[in-house]
Each structure stands twice: as structure tokens, then as C-alpha cells.
Design a protein around this motif. Structure first.
Motif, mmCIF file in Angstrom:
data_model
loop_
_atom_site.group_PDB
_atom_site.id
_atom_site.type_symbol
_atom_site.label_atom_id
_atom_site.label_comp_id
_atom_site.label_asym_id
_atom_site.label_seq_id
_atom_site.Cartn_x
_atom_site.Cartn_y
_atom_site.Cartn_z
ATOM 1 N N VAL A 5 68.805 39.500 40.417
ATOM 2 C CA VAL A 5 68.532 38.193 41.003
ATOM 3 C C VAL A 5 67.415 37.533 40.206
ATOM 4 C CG1 VAL A 5 67.818 36.911 43.032
ATOM 5 C CG2 VAL A 5 69.245 38.955 43.290
ATOM 6 N N GLU A 6 67.728 36.400 39.572
ATOM 7 C CA GLU A 6 66.741 35.662 38.794
ATOM 8 C C GLU A 6 65.990 34.655 39.669
ATOM 9 O OE1 GLU A 6 70.434 35.856 35.946
ATOM 10 O OE2 GLU A 6 70.041 35.521 38.080
ATOM 11 N N SER A 7 64.786 34.336 39.230
ATOM 12 C CA SER A 7 64.000 33.284 39.861
ATOM 13 C C SER A 7 63.029 32.714 38.835
ATOM 14 C CB SER A 7 63.242 33.821 41.076
ATOM 15 O OG SER A 7 62.345 34.834 40.691
ATOM 16 N N GLY A 8 62.430 31.575 39.182
ATOM 17 C CA GLY A 8 61.401 31.006 38.322
ATOM 18 C C GLY A 8 61.819 29.817 37.498
ATOM 19 N N GLY A 9 63.093 29.463 37.543
ATOM 20 C CA GLY A 9 63.525 28.293 36.799
ATOM 21 C C GLY A 9 63.005 27.011 37.416
ATOM 22 N N GLY A 10 63.195 25.903 36.688
ATOM 23 C CA GLY A 10 62.753 24.623 37.205
ATOM 24 C C GLY A 10 62.703 23.575 36.125
ATOM 25 N N LEU A 11 62.016 22.479 36.444
ATOM 26 C CA LEU A 11 61.864 21.357 35.530
ATOM 27 C C LEU A 11 60.452 21.369 34.961
ATOM 28 C CD1 LEU A 11 62.810 18.624 34.328
ATOM 29 C CD2 LEU A 11 62.003 17.556 36.457
ATOM 30 N N VAL A 12 60.353 21.257 33.646
ATOM 31 C CA VAL A 12 59.041 21.266 32.996
ATOM 32 C C VAL A 12 59.075 20.289 31.825
ATOM 33 C CG1 VAL A 12 59.671 23.193 31.463
ATOM 34 C CG2 VAL A 12 57.257 22.799 32.036
ATOM 35 N N GLN A 13 57.920 19.752 31.495
ATOM 36 C CA GLN A 13 57.840 18.853 30.345
ATOM 37 C C GLN A 13 57.793 19.640 29.048
ATOM 38 O OE1 GLN A 13 54.452 16.266 31.037
ATOM 39 N NE2 GLN A 13 55.773 14.714 31.963
ATOM 40 N N ALA A 14 58.238 19.014 27.984
ATOM 41 C CA ALA A 14 58.162 19.638 26.668
ATOM 42 C C ALA A 14 56.721 20.068 26.384
ATOM 43 C CB ALA A 14 58.645 18.672 25.602
ATOM 44 N N GLY A 15 56.587 21.261 25.824
ATOM 45 C CA GLY A 15 55.280 21.830 25.555
ATOM 46 C C GLY A 15 54.741 22.694 26.677
ATOM 47 N N GLY A 16 55.396 22.641 27.812
ATOM 48 C CA GLY A 16 54.959 23.411 28.962
ATOM 49 C C GLY A 16 55.463 24.842 28.948
ATOM 50 N N SER A 17 55.195 25.545 30.051
ATOM 51 C CA SER A 17 55.545 26.963 30.162
ATOM 52 C C SER A 17 56.224 27.245 31.494
ATOM 53 C CB SER A 17 54.285 27.836 30.065
ATOM 54 O OG SER A 17 53.636 27.677 28.821
ATOM 55 N N LEU A 18 57.053 28.269 31.482
ATOM 56 C CA LEU A 18 57.668 28.811 32.690
ATOM 57 C C LEU A 18 57.755 30.314 32.535
ATOM 58 C CD1 LEU A 18 60.735 26.502 33.506
ATOM 59 C CD2 LEU A 18 58.690 26.785 34.906
ATOM 60 N N ARG A 19 57.748 31.021 33.659
ATOM 61 C CA ARG A 19 58.015 32.457 33.640
ATOM 62 C C ARG A 19 59.183 32.741 34.551
ATOM 63 N NH1 ARG A 19 54.526 37.854 35.217
ATOM 64 N NH2 ARG A 19 54.970 37.149 37.356
ATOM 65 N N LEU A 20 60.218 33.321 33.970
ATOM 66 C CA LEU A 20 61.376 33.745 34.734
ATOM 67 C C LEU A 20 61.205 35.203 35.141
ATOM 68 C CD1 LEU A 20 64.299 32.239 32.621
ATOM 69 C CD2 LEU A 20 62.903 31.146 34.379
ATOM 70 N N SER A 21 61.722 35.519 36.312
ATOM 71 C CA SER A 21 61.726 36.894 36.797
ATOM 72 C C SER A 21 63.144 37.302 37.135
ATOM 73 C CB SER A 21 60.853 37.034 38.048
ATOM 74 O OG SER A 21 59.515 36.702 37.784
ATOM 75 N N CYS A 22 63.411 38.569 36.979
ATOM 76 C CA CYS A 22 64.721 39.124 37.335
ATOM 77 C C CYS A 22 64.466 40.415 38.100
ATOM 78 C CB CYS A 22 65.545 39.388 36.084
ATOM 79 S SG CYS A 22 67.107 40.265 36.386
ATOM 80 N N ALA A 23 64.768 40.388 39.381
ATOM 81 C CA ALA A 23 64.566 41.552 40.235
ATOM 82 C C ALA A 23 65.863 42.339 40.332
ATOM 83 C CB ALA A 23 64.113 41.113 41.615
ATOM 84 N N ALA A 24 65.760 43.642 40.116
ATOM 85 C CA ALA A 24 66.932 44.509 40.145
ATOM 86 C C ALA A 24 66.889 45.424 41.351
ATOM 87 C CB ALA A 24 66.987 45.353 38.870
ATOM 88 N N SER A 25 68.050 45.620 41.958
ATOM 89 C CA SER A 25 68.159 46.578 43.051
ATOM 90 C C SER A 25 68.492 47.945 42.470
ATOM 91 C CB SER A 25 69.256 46.145 44.022
ATOM 92 O OG SER A 25 70.511 46.154 43.363
#
Length: 124
Positions: A5-25
Motif C-alpha cells: 500500500v503506497e502513500s505520500g503522493g500529491g501535488l508539489v511545485q517544481a523544485g520541491g520534495s515528496l516522500r513516498l511510503s510503501c507499507a507491506a503486509s
């Protein structure tokens, strides 16, 4: 077999940062090589980053080298993708992937399990 199950996506401006997570069962997470792929509209799914079971080996697609970092925490059954210096061309649905075998190369072997995907949109 793990479920992802992934999470952490979204909308960000160019030059910005995001961290995606993937939780495994499941209790066998550490026996899987893990990775991230992405798919933009009208394009095929492409490899982004991969990591072996312990995190001692990581590898990246050419377009993200130096900007993205993959990591994992086996105690939390989670793999991460830190994305820095984001560009509009990074816009895509990002998928977490698992391949059985601690040293499997996730670029060249069939994936055992996919997550449902999380949307990342980078505005200019």
C-alpha cells in the motif's frame, strides 16, 4: 506473498520534495527485493529505483539519479522513496513493487506484487 500500500503522493511545485511510503503486509518482507516504478499518461511503466533486502545495494533510473533516494526499514515493513528537486516530467503514478529473493534485480525480473499506485503531480 506480500500486499503493498503506497502513500505520500500529491501535488508539489517544481523544485520541491515528496516522500513516498510503501507499507507491506506479511512477515517475510525482508526476503523481498523492493522497488519503485512510475507510469505517466500514455506511456509505459518505467523503472525508478530498486533496493536489496538489507538496503546495502540501491540502484536508480538515469532520469532520477542524484535526486531520488530509495530506502527501507525492515522493522516497519516499509520502503521509502525520497524525491527531491522534482520536475514536471516526474509527474506520474508511482507504483511500489516487490520481487521475492533478497538479491533479485527488480529491473530485470518479473515482479511478484504491485501496489495500487499513488499520484505525484509536479507543477511548473
Amino acid at each position: 506473498q506480500v500486499q503493498l500500500v503506497e502513500s505520500g503522493g500529491g501535488l508539489v511545485q517544481a523544485g520541491g520534495s515528496l516522500r513516498l511510503s510503501c507499507a507491506a503486509s506479511g512477515r517475510t518482507f525482508s526476503s523481498y527485493a523492493m522497488g519503485w516504478f512510475r507510469q505517466a499518461p500514455g506511456e509505459e511503466r518505467r523503472f525508478v529505483a530498486g533496493i536489496n533486502w538489507s538496503g546495502s545495494r540501491t540502484y536508480y533510473g538515469d532520469s532520477v539519479k542524484g535526486r531520488f533516494t530509495i530506502s527501507r526499514d525492515n522493522a516497519k515493513n516499509t520502503v521509502y522513496l525520497q524525491m527531491n528537486s522534482l520536475k514536471p516530467e516526474d509527474t506520474a503514478v508511482y507504483y511500489c513493487a516487490a520481487k521475492s529473493g533478497r538479491y533479485s534485480d527488480i529491473r530485470t525480473t518479473a515482479i511478484d506484487c504491485w501496489g495500487q499506485g499513488t499520484q505525484v503531480t509536479v507543477s511548473s
